[in-house]
Write a protein that holds these residues in place. Structure first.
Motif, PDB file in Angstrom:
ATOM      1  N   ILE A 190       0.839  -1.208   0.000  1.00 25.02           N
ATOM      2  CA  ILE A 190       0.000   0.000   0.000  1.00 25.02           C
ATOM      3  C   ILE A 190       0.869   1.251   0.000  1.00 25.02           C
ATOM      4  O   ILE A 190       0.610   2.210  -0.748  1.00 25.02           O
ATOM      5  CB  ILE A 190      -0.935  -0.008   1.218  1.00 25.02           C
ATOM      6  N   LEU A 191       1.911   1.255   0.819  1.00 20.79           N
ATOM      7  CA  LEU A 191       2.781   2.425   0.914  1.00 20.79           C
ATOM      8  C   LEU A 191       3.470   2.707  -0.418  1.00 20.79           C
ATOM      9  O   LEU A 191       3.504   3.853  -0.884  1.00 20.79           O
ATOM     10  CB  LEU A 191       3.821   2.196   2.013  1.00 20.79           C
ATOM     11  N   LEU A 192       3.998   1.664  -1.053  1.00 22.97           N
ATOM     12  CA  LEU A 192       4.656   1.844  -2.348  1.00 22.97           C
ATOM     13  C   LEU A 192       3.650   2.264  -3.415  1.00 22.97           C
ATOM     14  O   LEU A 192       3.949   3.127  -4.255  1.00 22.97           O
ATOM     15  CB  LEU A 192       5.359   0.552  -2.759  1.00 22.97           C
ATOM     16  N   MET A 218       1.346  -5.718  -5.808  1.00 20.62           N
ATOM     17  CA  MET A 218       0.246  -5.028  -5.144  1.00 20.62           C
ATOM     18  C   MET A 218       0.345  -3.524  -5.352  1.00 20.62           C
ATOM     19  O   MET A 218      -0.670  -2.840  -5.587  1.00 20.62           O
ATOM     20  CB  MET A 218       0.258  -5.359  -3.649  1.00 20.62           C
ATOM     21  N   ALA A 219       1.558  -2.986  -5.286  1.00 23.75           N
ATOM     22  CA  ALA A 219       1.750  -1.550  -5.464  1.00 23.75           C
ATOM     23  C   ALA A 219       1.309  -1.102  -6.853  1.00 23.75           C
ATOM     24  O   ALA A 219       0.676  -0.054  -7.005  1.00 23.75           O
ATOM     25  CB  ALA A 219       3.215  -1.184  -5.224  1.00 23.75           C
ATOM     26  N   SER A 251      -4.124   8.752   2.805  1.00 23.65           N
ATOM     27  CA  SER A 251      -3.303   8.574   1.606  1.00 23.65           C
ATOM     28  C   SER A 251      -2.400   9.774   1.383  1.00 23.65           C
ATOM     29  O   SER A 251      -1.217   9.625   1.023  1.00 23.65           O
ATOM     30  CB  SER A 251      -4.216   8.370   0.391  1.00 23.65           C
ATOM     31  N   CYS A 252      -2.923  10.963   1.607  1.00 26.67           N
ATOM     32  CA  CYS A 252      -2.128  12.184   1.441  1.00 26.67           C
ATOM     33  C   CYS A 252      -0.952  12.207   2.408  1.00 26.67           C
ATOM     34  O   CYS A 252       0.170  12.544   2.033  1.00 26.67           O
ATOM     35  CB  CYS A 252      -3.024  13.405   1.639  1.00 26.67           C
ATOM     36  N   PRO A 287       5.682   5.120   8.883  1.00 28.00           N
ATOM     37  CA  PRO A 287       4.495   5.463   8.093  1.00 28.00           C
ATOM     38  C   PRO A 287       3.208   4.961   8.730  1.00 28.00           C
ATOM     39  O   PRO A 287       2.154   5.593   8.579  1.00 28.00           O
ATOM     40  CB  PRO A 287       4.756   4.781   6.740  1.00 28.00           C
ATOM     41  N   THR A 288       3.273   3.819   9.442  1.00 28.39           N
ATOM     42  CA  THR A 288       2.081   3.341  10.146  1.00 28.39           C
ATOM     43  C   THR A 288       1.650   4.332  11.214  1.00 28.39           C
ATOM     44  O   THR A 288       0.453   4.616  11.372  1.00 28.39           O
ATOM     45  CB  THR A 288       2.356   1.966  10.787  1.00 28.39           C
TER      46      THR A 288
END
Length: 359
Positions: free
Chosen positions: A51-53, A168-169, A203-204, A328-329
């Protein structure tokens, strides 16, 4: 950058609508979430990394599309193509030199480690430290076949995990609305608009966090490599790259990056090792007081205590991977807590970290 934010009109009356039993349910849900993370942590880590990528790639495509007038999918494809070409060109130009420097770094680090062990072995306290470290150190499996099998198993696992994350990214980067709508479909109708606001803000924040970290890693890695080159380091390019990559981990990353640089300089004398440590300290001071304030002005800032606490908790649950994904989490969870709990449940005003539209 953080900005004043009030609950949206879609949240009017939400705070009053939460009964005591609902609040207890939320607490129980959070506890169940921690238990789930503990049980299925590795899978969740891979999902979050993807998700992060994906969010980062979509943000890059959006930025290029906004400035060029192209569609976001076309802009994203161009960005991915350029990334592959740049990496291929860099590997072709400096790949052999980089491999040679990493080999020299490994040899110098081994020599420095042996010298450090010899120095510590002269003192009782040093011998206790060596005994403690030998108990913690990983011992490779005995036998050539067992070693080869272990290396192959780890290699297959790494390739598989990287493939999952990248795949996934790419799916998320090219079709974000499809997965966003599917997630919002699980939310009750009266909360769908608010759920979309929370997910967009999250997301931002993730995009801004990645942009800030990548900028910090690139600048500090370049400065470190150049400084070590002029100091006569045996592997300045390798150490600069290694330092930049390790800086993905805030707070603990700079400490980890100092260790191989100091050990590689130890064969030239303790004075050189201390000089390298002093250089890293100076670079981190400049980063903390000059670079990071400038970067966070345009990205997002997470409280230091929250960042360290998240790294300790995630590290205890998931090990090294937990430490990597903890920052990031923490940024994402911070936004969700601010919007869902403080704004919606408590009905109070709060500054949303890294909220889109603040700049």
């Amino acid at each position: 950058m953080a900005s004043k934010s009030e609950p949206s009109r879609s949240t009017a009356g939400i705070a009053e609508g939460y009964s005591f039993s609902a609040k207890v349910g939320i607490v129980a849900g959070v506890a169940a979430l921690f238990l789930f993370v503990w049980v299925a942590g590795w899978v969740l880590a891979l999902l979050f990394a993807g998700i992060l990528l994906g969010v980062a790639l979509r943000g890059l495509g959006h930025l290029v599309a906004r400035r060029s007038g192209l569609s976001e999918d076309v802009a994203l494809s161009i960005c991915l193509t350029l990334i592959v070409l740049v990496l291929t060109a860099a590997f072709s130009l400096i790949g052999r030199e980089m491999a040679g420097q990493f080999e020299r770094l490994f040899q110098a680090t081994q020599t420095g480690t042996n010298q450090l062990r010899g120095y510590l072995g002269q003192y009782p306290l040093g011998r206790q430290v060596l005994d403690w470290w030998s108990e913690l150190s990983w011992q490779p499996p005995a036998g050539l076949l067992a070693r080869v099998t272990g290396v192959m198993s780890v290699s297959v696992e790494v390739v598989t995990n990287v493939s999952i994350v990248v795949g996934m990214a790419l799916f998320l980067a090219y079709r974000p609305n499809k997965y966003l709508d599917a997630t919002i479909a699980l939310v009750p109708t009266r909360h769908k608009e608010r759920a979309r606001e929370v997910l967009n803000a999250t997301s931002c924040v993730l995009r801004r966090w990645v942009a800030g970290r990548v900028t910090d890693m690139a600048v500090v890695g370049a400065i470190t490599g150049v400084a070590l080159y002029f100091m006569g380091s045996p592997a300045p390019l390798a150490l600069g790259l290694l330092t930049g990559l390790i800086l993905f981990i805030p707070f603990f990353g700079p400490i980890i990056a100092t260790i191989p640089a100091a050990l590689a300089s130890l064969p030239d004398g303790p004075g050189w090792a201390l000089a390298v440590v002093g250089l890293f300290i100076l670079i981190q001071v400049v980063e903390g007081f000059v670079l990071l304030p400038f970067i966070t002005e345009y990205t997002v800032s997470v409280p230091a205590a929250l960042m360290i606490a998240s790294q300790l908790v995630m590290g205890a649950l998931l090990g090294v991977v937990g430490v990597l994904i903890a920052p990031p989490t923490a940024a994402a969870v911070l936004v969700m807590v601010q919007m869902v709990y403080i704004q919606d449940i408590l009905g109070e005003k709060v500054e949303i970290a890294g909220e889109c539209g603040s700049k």
